[in-house]
Design a protein around this motif. Sequence first.
Motif, PDB file in Angstrom:
ATOM      1  N   UNK A 296      48.078  82.815  11.740  1.00  0.00           N
ATOM      2  CA  UNK A 296      47.415  82.770  13.040  1.00  0.00           C
ATOM      3  C   UNK A 296      47.994  81.641  13.894  1.00  0.00           C
ATOM      4  N   UNK A 297      48.243  80.515  13.240  1.00  0.00           N
ATOM      5  CA  UNK A 297      48.840  79.382  13.957  1.00  0.00           C
ATOM      6  C   UNK A 297      50.241  79.750  14.447  1.00  0.00           C
ATOM      7  N   UNK A 298      50.981  80.405  13.594  1.00  0.00           N
ATOM      8  CA  UNK A 298      52.352  80.768  13.955  1.00  0.00           C
ATOM      9  C   UNK A 298      52.372  81.740  15.130  1.00  0.00           C
ATOM     10  N   UNK A 299      51.493  82.727  15.071  1.00  0.00           N
ATOM     11  CA  UNK A 299      51.434  83.692  16.170  1.00  0.00           C
ATOM     12  C   UNK A 299      51.075  82.996  17.477  1.00  0.00           C
ATOM     13  N   UNK A 300      50.139  82.067  17.399  1.00  0.00           N
ATOM     14  CA  UNK A 300      49.737  81.339  18.602  1.00  0.00           C
ATOM     15  C   UNK A 300      50.919  80.571  19.167  1.00  0.00           C
ATOM     16  N   UNK A 301      51.670  79.946  18.291  1.00  0.00           N
ATOM     17  CA  UNK A 301      52.824  79.171  18.728  1.00  0.00           C
ATOM     18  C   UNK A 301      53.877  80.094  19.342  1.00  0.00           C
ATOM     19  N   UNK A 302      54.009  81.230  18.723  1.00  0.00           N
ATOM     20  CA  UNK A 302      54.969  82.237  19.176  1.00  0.00           C
ATOM     21  C   UNK A 302      54.644  82.696  20.595  1.00  0.00           C
ATOM     22  N   UNK A 303      53.376  82.709  20.904  1.00  0.00           N
ATOM     23  CA  UNK A 303      52.914  83.099  22.229  1.00  0.00           C
ATOM     24  C   UNK A 303      53.016  81.926  23.205  1.00  0.00           C
ATOM     25  N   UNK A 304      52.764  80.749  22.676  1.00  0.00           N
ATOM     26  CA  UNK A 304      52.714  79.550  23.498  1.00  0.00           C
ATOM     27  C   UNK A 304      54.086  79.208  24.085  1.00  0.00           C
ATOM     28  N   UNK A 305      55.094  79.410  23.287  1.00  0.00           N
ATOM     29  CA  UNK A 305      56.455  79.036  23.686  1.00  0.00           C
ATOM     30  C   UNK A 305      56.900  79.727  24.973  1.00  0.00           C
ATOM     31  N   UNK A 306      56.910  81.065  25.028  1.00  0.00           N
ATOM     32  CA  UNK A 306      57.274  81.705  26.300  1.00  0.00           C
ATOM     33  C   UNK A 306      56.304  81.378  27.418  1.00  0.00           C
ATOM     34  N   UNK A 307      55.030  81.134  27.051  1.00  0.00           N
ATOM     35  CA  UNK A 307      54.068  80.801  28.103  1.00  0.00           C
ATOM     36  C   UNK A 307      54.513  79.550  28.845  1.00  0.00           C
ATOM     37  N   UNK A 308      55.029  78.598  28.113  1.00  0.00           N
ATOM     38  CA  UNK A 308      55.450  77.344  28.749  1.00  0.00           C
ATOM     39  C   UNK A 308      56.766  77.541  29.491  1.00  0.00           C
ATOM     40  N   UNK A 309      57.671  78.280  28.858  1.00  0.00           N
ATOM     41  CA  UNK A 309      59.027  78.354  29.396  1.00  0.00           C
ATOM     42  C   UNK A 309      59.164  79.374  30.524  1.00  0.00           C
ATOM     43  N   UNK A 310      58.420  80.464  30.433  1.00  0.00           N
ATOM     44  CA  UNK A 310      58.651  81.561  31.376  1.00  0.00           C
ATOM     45  C   UNK A 310      57.581  81.688  32.459  1.00  0.00           C
ATOM     46  N   UNK A 311      56.585  80.828  32.420  1.00  0.00           N
ATOM     47  CA  UNK A 311      55.479  81.010  33.362  1.00  0.00           C
ATOM     48  C   UNK A 311      55.744  80.320  34.681  1.00  0.00           C
ATOM     49  N   UNK A 312      56.760  79.463  34.715  1.00  0.00           N
ATOM     50  CA  UNK A 312      56.955  78.662  35.915  1.00  0.00           C
ATOM     51  C   UNK A 312      56.331  77.297  35.757  1.00  0.00           C
ATOM     52  N   UNK A 313      55.824  77.012  34.561  1.00  0.00           N
ATOM     53  CA  UNK A 313      55.247  75.685  34.357  1.00  0.00           C
ATOM     54  C   UNK A 313      56.356  74.634  34.265  1.00  0.00           C
ATOM     55  N   UNK A 314      57.317  74.905  33.412  1.00  0.00           N
ATOM     56  CA  UNK A 314      58.309  73.892  33.137  1.00  0.00           C
ATOM     57  C   UNK A 314      59.544  74.059  34.020  1.00  0.00           C
ATOM     58  N   UNK A 315      59.876  75.288  34.303  1.00  0.00           N
ATOM     59  CA  UNK A 315      61.065  75.566  35.115  1.00  0.00           C
ATOM     60  C   UNK A 315      60.676  76.509  36.244  1.00  0.00           C
ATOM     61  N   UNK A 316      61.373  76.421  37.368  1.00  0.00           N
ATOM     62  CA  UNK A 316      61.013  77.279  38.504  1.00  0.00           C
ATOM     63  C   UNK A 316      61.062  78.765  38.119  1.00  0.00           C
ATOM     64  N   UNK A 317      59.967  79.441  38.403  1.00  0.00           N
ATOM     65  CA  UNK A 317      59.862  80.856  38.052  1.00  0.00           C
ATOM     66  C   UNK A 317      60.982  81.671  38.695  1.00  0.00           C
ATOM     67  N   UNK A 318      61.279  81.339  39.959  1.00  0.00           N
ATOM     68  CA  UNK A 318      62.261  82.139  40.686  1.00  0.00           C
ATOM     69  C   UNK A 318      63.677  81.848  40.243  1.00  0.00           C
TER      70      UNK A 318
END
Lengths: 380, 318
Positions: A296-318
Amino acid sequence: MTIRFGASAHRLWAMILKEFIQMRRDRLTFAMMVGIPLIQLILFGFAINSDPRHLPMAVLDSDRGPFGRALVASMQTSRYFDLVRFVASEDEADALLAEGKVQFVVSIPVDFSRRVARGERPALLVEADATDPAATLGALGALETMARTALDRDLTGSLAGLKASAPPFELRIHRRYNQEADTQYNVVPGLMGVVLTMTLVIMTALAVTRERERGTMENLLVMPLRPIEVMLGKIAPYVVVGYIQVAVIVITARLVFAVPIVGSLWLLTLTSVVFIAANLAIGFTFSTVAKNQTQAMQLSFFFFLPSILLSGFMFPFRGMPLWAQYLGEILPLTHFLRVVRGIMLKGNGPGEIAAEVAALAVILLVVSVVAVRRYRQTLD
Amino acid sequence: MTAAAPAIAVEGLSKSFGGRTVVDALSLTVPAGKIMGFLGPNGSGKTTTIRLLCGLLTPDSGRGTCLGLDILTQSPEIRRQIGYMTQKFSFYEDLSIVENLDFVSRVFDLADRKRKVAATLERLGLADRRDQLAGQLSGGWKQRLALAACILHEPRLLLLDEPTAGVDPKARREFWEQIHALAADGLTVLVSTHYMDEAERCHEIAYLAYGRLLARGTVAEVIAAAGLTTFTAQDSGTGAMRIADLARALAGLPGLDLVAPFGSALHVGGGDAALLRHSLAPFLANPDFVWREDAPTLEDVFIHLMGRSTDNFAGGAR
């Protein structure tokens, strides 16, 4: 064979061997070990670009003269700007900026071409959505360089004298929503979404797997509880937890980081519930897939990673290629970031964030259906 | 439902996991108001059968009723009327006794909830410990809590899966007193166990091995039906041969289905009396031992039945 400290190589080997056997039995963990680095590589490698190009731009052309058109054309040639549409009024331009549909609005004033020709150096207003200062940095830099040479080709004959020295017009850049280009203004509201995603998904992902691991699931199943009751019952307490987190972050953002809160806190509170519920439903779905708490922890992490990288949080979405942007659109964090930044920094009202909230609601609905369907009422 | 209707009546129940048949065409009837002991070696399908009965598992084939309700289509209704005590303690260890019972009573939406919880605490002697965390209870008290939670909603049928495993003899005795008191109130009880003394406390027993029902009836009926002949040899202390030597010598002889040492005595038996006597003849005359023919025990019968059935689970890692 005995090494110092009383350790035996045989005993050590026994332990190592056992760990490897267990690792091999846990297929999901094994897949994660290969999957996580691979995904990280692909995401970092291909999707992330901290100097985004092709940013959407709207043009308010009150001049309709040749120099204005030439300017817009050369902006597009720079590849930093994509002309999305011509607008007819400032209100229309403002709305596009507020909704995040364009990153820039270029206002070409009346008589721009004529005044350039007269050498009066008219002002050209470029408004930039600076909620994420990093996203506009490259484009604005390019714009300043370009301003000197943009009209060179059109300044021929008697106008050739306007070339060289100073640019033929004055470039006025107006950073909207975040005038000091303070990165914290962008990061701190974003962190609200990140913190909620991380904690809420993990908490619910563990909540059901814990029941299974401790054997209490069998009892739950045999009692007259419906899946929806179990799910809502598991999720509801964490909605409260999520709100406590929202409150802590908003207060800290205001007091410690002095992030302005332009929009309505009530609206933020109201829309947060959809985002919180979506994350919890995702966590619940993970817990119906995971066999134990580690998974369960691994799956959460697996989801968390793209959430941070692809959401526009860390890098510009566009800045991301289209495929990565589509992927990002599936993540609740992407939409919530737009909502929270929109409300806090831009002062967005219900109308402007409606589309993002609707997207969150769709994600919530789809995930909930999956979760309830996946939740087994038997042990088969 | 009339008094005569059975609490459980299933026919041809089968269930397999990954190609292994765990329950094989099982037919079983449990009369209402009786305590039915469910016996069999580990992995014989007892737990799976119980789970099939309460709808936690769906049978591959077969049909039947539980309290007059169809196990295939009416399992939600069945679940409301049964109490199922899992093999492993399955209540919340980080909740107190009373909090666990409150949870169960709310889930079942019981009328007069508080009074029922208080009465159940009283009935099982849990009132003094009501605020102790379940995780801190000893095995015997945990089992009492589990029983309390199972009977809280006044079920008509109790399915108890090895309720007394790992519980001390005194707690076991008290547990069985509770079971008998509940049965006297009209409850039907299906209880799986490995303890022979517990089997003998049941009105009837059913013996399961490798998913098949091998014997059924009262203890006396099951023993009689097995047709076992048994002898006990006592070491006379005079000769050179000891009990262990005798056990080695007897092992594998035709007709000897069971050879089991009990302290200084050896218990032997077989299903074919003539063949057994023939094989034993040379040893019966041996003055090193004092032989006595005796009545087979329930345990003899079970070990004998187990030896006859084949293990279809051997081989392969899970």
